[in-house]
Design a protein around this motif. Structure first.
Motif, PDB file in Angstrom:
ATOM      1  N   ASP A   1       0.840  -1.196   0.000  1.00  0.00           N
ATOM      2  CA  ASP A   1       0.000   0.000   0.000  1.00  0.00           C
ATOM      3  C   ASP A   1       0.880   1.252   0.000  1.00  0.00           C
ATOM      4  OD1 ASP A   1      -1.921   1.937   0.289  1.00  0.00           O
ATOM      5  OD2 ASP A   1      -2.946   0.997   1.985  1.00  0.00           O
ATOM      6  N   PRO A   2       1.449   1.612  -1.162  1.00  0.00           N
ATOM      7  CA  PRO A   2       2.379   2.747  -1.187  1.00  0.00           C
ATOM      8  C   PRO A   2       1.753   4.066  -0.760  1.00  0.00           C
ATOM      9  CG  PRO A   2       1.860   1.983  -3.412  1.00  0.00           C
ATOM     10  CD  PRO A   2       1.330   0.964  -2.470  1.00  0.00           C
ATOM     11  N   ALA A   3       0.454   4.257  -1.010  1.00  0.00           N
ATOM     12  CA  ALA A   3      -0.191   5.511  -0.610  1.00  0.00           C
ATOM     13  C   ALA A   3      -0.211   5.637   0.909  1.00  0.00           C
ATOM     14  CB  ALA A   3      -1.608   5.583  -1.170  1.00  0.00           C
ATOM     15  N   ARG A   4      -0.591   4.567   1.596  1.00  0.00           N
ATOM     16  CA  ARG A   4      -0.578   4.584   3.064  1.00  0.00           C
ATOM     17  C   ARG A   4       0.847   4.717   3.585  1.00  0.00           C
ATOM     18  NH1 ARG A   4       0.050   0.223   6.498  1.00  0.00           N
ATOM     19  NH2 ARG A   4      -0.400   0.678   8.687  1.00  0.00           N
ATOM     20  N   ALA A   5       1.780   4.012   2.945  1.00  0.00           N
ATOM     21  CA  ALA A   5       3.178   4.096   3.362  1.00  0.00           C
ATOM     22  C   ALA A   5       3.673   5.538   3.291  1.00  0.00           C
ATOM     23  CB  ALA A   5       4.048   3.194   2.490  1.00  0.00           C
ATOM     24  N   ALA A   6       3.351   6.237   2.209  1.00  0.00           N
ATOM     25  CA  ALA A   6       3.792   7.620   2.058  1.00  0.00           C
ATOM     26  C   ALA A   6       3.218   8.507   3.155  1.00  0.00           C
ATOM     27  CB  ALA A   6       3.396   8.151   0.682  1.00  0.00           C
ATOM     28  N   THR A   7       1.944   8.302   3.495  1.00  0.00           N
ATOM     29  CA  THR A   7       1.307   9.099   4.547  1.00  0.00           C
ATOM     30  C   THR A   7       1.994   8.883   5.886  1.00  0.00           C
ATOM     31  OG1 THR A   7      -0.838   9.037   3.430  1.00  0.00           O
ATOM     32  CG2 THR A   7      -0.848   9.513   5.782  1.00  0.00           C
ATOM     33  N   VAL A   8       2.249   7.628   6.234  1.00  0.00           N
ATOM     34  CA  VAL A   8       2.866   7.308   7.526  1.00  0.00           C
ATOM     35  C   VAL A   8       4.313   7.804   7.567  1.00  0.00           C
ATOM     36  CG1 VAL A   8       3.549   5.419   9.049  1.00  0.00           C
ATOM     37  CG2 VAL A   8       1.343   5.337   7.885  1.00  0.00           C
ATOM     38  N   LEU A   9       5.036   7.647   6.476  1.00  0.00           N
ATOM     39  CA  LEU A   9       6.437   8.084   6.443  1.00  0.00           C
ATOM     40  C   LEU A   9       6.548   9.599   6.552  1.00  0.00           C
ATOM     41  CD1 LEU A   9       7.632   5.618   3.678  1.00  0.00           C
ATOM     42  CD2 LEU A   9       8.354   5.591   6.075  1.00  0.00           C
ATOM     43  N   ARG A  10       5.623  10.321   5.952  1.00  0.00           N
ATOM     44  CA  ARG A  10       5.632  11.787   6.102  1.00  0.00           C
ATOM     45  C   ARG A  10       5.358  12.184   7.548  1.00  0.00           C
ATOM     46  NH1 ARG A  10       6.475  14.796   1.817  1.00  0.00           N
ATOM     47  NH2 ARG A  10       5.985  14.001  -0.277  1.00  0.00           N
ATOM     48  N   ARG A  11       4.470  11.459   8.216  1.00  0.00           N
ATOM     49  CA  ARG A  11       4.228  11.733   9.635  1.00  0.00           C
ATOM     50  C   ARG A  11       5.496  11.515  10.448  1.00  0.00           C
ATOM     51  NH1 ARG A  11      -0.214   7.881  11.467  1.00  0.00           N
ATOM     52  NH2 ARG A  11       0.396   8.718  13.494  1.00  0.00           N
TER      53      ARG A  11
ATOM     54  N   ALA B   1       1.253   8.460  -9.996  1.00  0.00           N
ATOM     55  CA  ALA B   1       2.268   9.320  -9.385  1.00  0.00           C
ATOM     56  C   ALA B   1       2.770  10.361 -10.385  1.00  0.00           C
ATOM     57  CB  ALA B   1       3.438   8.470  -8.897  1.00  0.00           C
ATOM     58  N   ARG B   2       2.910  11.582  -9.928  1.00  0.00           N
ATOM     59  CA  ARG B   2       3.436  12.659 -10.757  1.00  0.00           C
ATOM     60  C   ARG B   2       4.924  12.814 -10.471  1.00  0.00           C
ATOM     61  NH1 ARG B   2      -1.385  17.223 -10.067  1.00  0.00           N
ATOM     62  NH2 ARG B   2      -3.073  15.937 -10.946  1.00  0.00           N
ATOM     63  N   ALA B   3       5.712  12.028 -11.199  1.00  0.00           N
ATOM     64  CA  ALA B   3       7.148  11.981 -10.929  1.00  0.00           C
ATOM     65  C   ALA B   3       7.798  13.345 -11.053  1.00  0.00           C
ATOM     66  CB  ALA B   3       7.818  10.983 -11.873  1.00  0.00           C
ATOM     67  N   GLY B   4       7.314  14.160 -11.994  1.00  0.00           N
ATOM     68  CA  GLY B   4       7.929  15.467 -12.197  1.00  0.00           C
ATOM     69  C   GLY B   4       7.861  16.358 -10.980  1.00  0.00           C
ATOM     70  N   GLU B   5       6.850  16.156 -10.118  1.00  0.00           N
ATOM     71  CA  GLU B   5       6.715  16.989  -8.933  1.00  0.00           C
ATOM     72  C   GLU B   5       7.704  16.611  -7.839  1.00  0.00           C
ATOM     73  OE1 GLU B   5       2.691  16.743  -7.674  1.00  0.00           O
ATOM     74  OE2 GLU B   5       1.862  17.667  -9.496  1.00  0.00           O
ATOM     75  N   LEU B   6       8.360  15.472  -7.989  1.00  0.00           N
ATOM     76  CA  LEU B   6       9.310  15.015  -6.978  1.00  0.00           C
ATOM     77  C   LEU B   6      10.746  15.394  -7.307  1.00  0.00           C
ATOM     78  CD1 LEU B   6       7.902  11.398  -6.500  1.00  0.00           C
ATOM     79  CD2 LEU B   6       7.402  13.411  -5.111  1.00  0.00           C
ATOM     80  N   THR B   7      10.997  15.814  -8.533  1.00  0.00           N
ATOM     81  CA  THR B   7      12.389  16.009  -8.952  1.00  0.00           C
ATOM     82  C   THR B   7      13.095  17.116  -8.168  1.00  0.00           C
ATOM     83  OG1 THR B   7      11.645  17.447 -10.751  1.00  0.00           O
ATOM     84  CG2 THR B   7      11.983  15.124 -11.273  1.00  0.00           C
ATOM     85  N   ALA B   8      12.389  18.198  -7.851  1.00  0.00           N
ATOM     86  CA  ALA B   8      13.032  19.305  -7.137  1.00  0.00           C
ATOM     87  C   ALA B   8      13.474  18.857  -5.747  1.00  0.00           C
ATOM     88  CB  ALA B   8      12.094  20.507  -7.042  1.00  0.00           C
ATOM     89  N   GLU B   9      12.609  18.108  -5.044  1.00  0.00           N
ATOM     90  CA  GLU B   9      12.964  17.630  -3.710  1.00  0.00           C
ATOM     91  C   GLU B   9      14.120  16.646  -3.778  1.00  0.00           C
ATOM     92  OE1 GLU B   9       9.518  16.421  -1.302  1.00  0.00           O
ATOM     93  OE2 GLU B   9       8.255  17.392  -2.798  1.00  0.00           O
ATOM     94  N   LEU B  10      14.076  15.742  -4.745  1.00  0.00           N
ATOM     95  CA  LEU B  10      15.160  14.768  -4.874  1.00  0.00           C
ATOM     96  C   LEU B  10      16.468  15.435  -5.285  1.00  0.00           C
ATOM     97  CD1 LEU B  10      13.151  11.887  -6.546  1.00  0.00           C
ATOM     98  CD2 LEU B  10      14.303  11.772  -4.333  1.00  0.00           C
ATOM     99  N   GLU B  11      16.390  16.458  -6.114  1.00  0.00           N
ATOM    100  CA  GLU B  11      17.589  17.204  -6.499  1.00  0.00           C
ATOM    101  C   GLU B  11      18.234  17.830  -5.262  1.00  0.00           C
ATOM    102  OE1 GLU B  11      20.534  18.250  -8.725  1.00  0.00           O
ATOM    103  OE2 GLU B  11      18.777  17.564  -9.851  1.00  0.00           O
ATOM    104  N   ARG B  12      17.395  18.392  -4.391  1.00  0.00           N
ATOM    105  CA  ARG B  12      17.918  18.994  -3.158  1.00  0.00           C
ATOM    106  C   ARG B  12      18.598  17.943  -2.283  1.00  0.00           C
ATOM    107  NH1 ARG B  12      15.911  18.797   1.591  1.00  0.00           N
ATOM    108  NH2 ARG B  12      13.830  18.167   0.856  1.00  0.00           N
ATOM    109  N   LEU B  13      18.017  16.743  -2.220  1.00  0.00           N
ATOM    110  CA  LEU B  13      18.602  15.693  -1.394  1.00  0.00           C
ATOM    111  C   LEU B  13      19.957  15.240  -1.944  1.00  0.00           C
ATOM    112  CD1 LEU B  13      15.420  13.601  -0.556  1.00  0.00           C
ATOM    113  CD2 LEU B  13      16.855  14.846   1.069  1.00  0.00           C
ATOM    114  N   THR B  14      20.118  15.208  -3.263  1.00  0.00           N
ATOM    115  CA  THR B  14      21.424  14.831  -3.823  1.00  0.00           C
ATOM    116  C   THR B  14      22.473  15.896  -3.526  1.00  0.00           C
ATOM    117  OG1 THR B  14      20.993  15.819  -6.003  1.00  0.00           O
ATOM    118  CG2 THR B  14      20.348  13.513  -5.686  1.00  0.00           C
ATOM    119  N   VAL B  15      22.040  17.142  -3.405  1.00  0.00           N
ATOM    120  CA  VAL B  15      22.973  18.220  -3.043  1.00  0.00           C
ATOM    121  C   VAL B  15      23.331  18.125  -1.561  1.00  0.00           C
ATOM    122  CG1 VAL B  15      23.235  20.719  -2.833  1.00  0.00           C
ATOM    123  CG2 VAL B  15      22.179  19.746  -4.876  1.00  0.00           C
TER     124      VAL B  15
END
Length: 311
Positions: A113-123, A170-184
């Protein structure tokens, strides 16, 4: 380092760095007797004052008064033991315990259940307000716990973005900015590069995804002296082949056969030396083969990037 009284809604914060460090060490090792010598080392390091034992007793007394709650025997929260001091947590919970629980729950739900996983991990990640134990000194107890928490924080972030990429629609394009920051922020953490390449590729930005691999390779070679691992190389090869994208796979575990083993004792006779020489030659050929494969992949990336450059 703060204590929240759920009964009154008030927050209790030790005033000084030594008080915060002492409280943090006792909380991290709650239920365990910490010797006076160990706590002195945690508070003052290798050069404690002559009066360190008396100063420690004074800090413990102040902390007891700070934690005292009317009607609950707050003075007994920190117990004196013949060898040192012991924190009795009782029903008290910590943010770190809640983070561990939520992180484990979210990662456990990732596949089904990736949707539930994402909610719990954000918490879980929302509990963070800054670096772990940043105001509690860098003694052995606090430093080790801070490192452990920070490592789990990275693992939880990896799981969050993997869950986000696995979610239907999933809208992968919306995640690229956050992931780019994490690689930095974490330039030698290969998993974030892997996730960023996946997000870019799914967004139709194949050339940029390949560029991320080359950036990761240069950074790893420059800072660690190593080439990218098999998971990141596999992602790059899949993109070069235009393979259909599936969910980002976690880095594969090291096969049992590849784990280093302790060699059995043997007499240095001619047969043993011959076997050893054969094994060394085999390993050398394998290393040379890997080097040639990497050079070929690098040439293919360069050729692809060059073909997309403006004329």
């Amino acid at each position: 380092m703060e204590v929240h009284d759920s009964g009154t809604g008030s927050w209790i914060a030790p005033a000084g760095a030594k008080q915060r460090t002492l409280l943090a060490a006792l909380v991290v090792r709650a239920g365990e007797v910490l010797t006076a010598d160990r706590l002195i080392d945690e508070l003052w390091g290798e050069v404690p004052p002559m009066s360190a034992a008396n100063a420690l007793q004074a800090h413990v007394a102040r902390l007891r008064r700070l934690l005292q709650t009317p009607g609950e025997g707050g003075r007994d929260r920190i117990a004196t033991h013949p060898l040192g001091y012991l924190l009795r947590p009782g029903r008290t919970a910590t943010d770190a315990q809640q983070f561990h629980r939520l992180s484990a729950e979210g990662r456990g739900a990732l596949a089904a259940d990736p949707a539930r996983a994402a909610t719990v991990l954000r918490r879980a990640l929302d509990l963070w307000r800054g670096p772990a134990l940043e105001d509690c000194g860098r003694g052995a107890i606090c430093a080790r716990e801070a490192d452990r928490l920070e490592e789990l924080r990275l693992t939880t972030q990896e799981a969050l973005y993997e869950a986000s990429l696995r979610m239907p629609g999933a809208r992968a394009g919306e995640l690229t900015a956050e992931l780019e920051r994490l690689t930095v922020d974490h330039p030698t953490h290969e998993r974030f590069y892997d996730l960023l390449m996946t997000a870019l590729h799914r967004s139709g930005r194949r050339t940029e995804a390949l560029g991320v691999y080359e950036r990761a390779r240069r950074r790893l070679v420059a800072e660690l002296g190593v080439e990218p691992g098999p998971a990141l190389r596999g992602r790059m090869e899949a993109i070069l082949r235009q393979a259909p994208e599936g969910p980002p796979a976690a880095p594969p575990a090291l096969p049992a056969a590849a784990a280093p083993a302790v060699p059995p004792a043997f007499a240095p006779d001619a047969a043993a030396l011959l076997d050893l020489g054969t094994e060394i030659a085999r390993l050398r050929r394998h290393v040379e083969s890997l080097s040639r494969a990497h050079e070929e992949l690098a040439r293919r990336i360069d050729a692809h990037l060059g073909s997309r450059s403006p004329g």
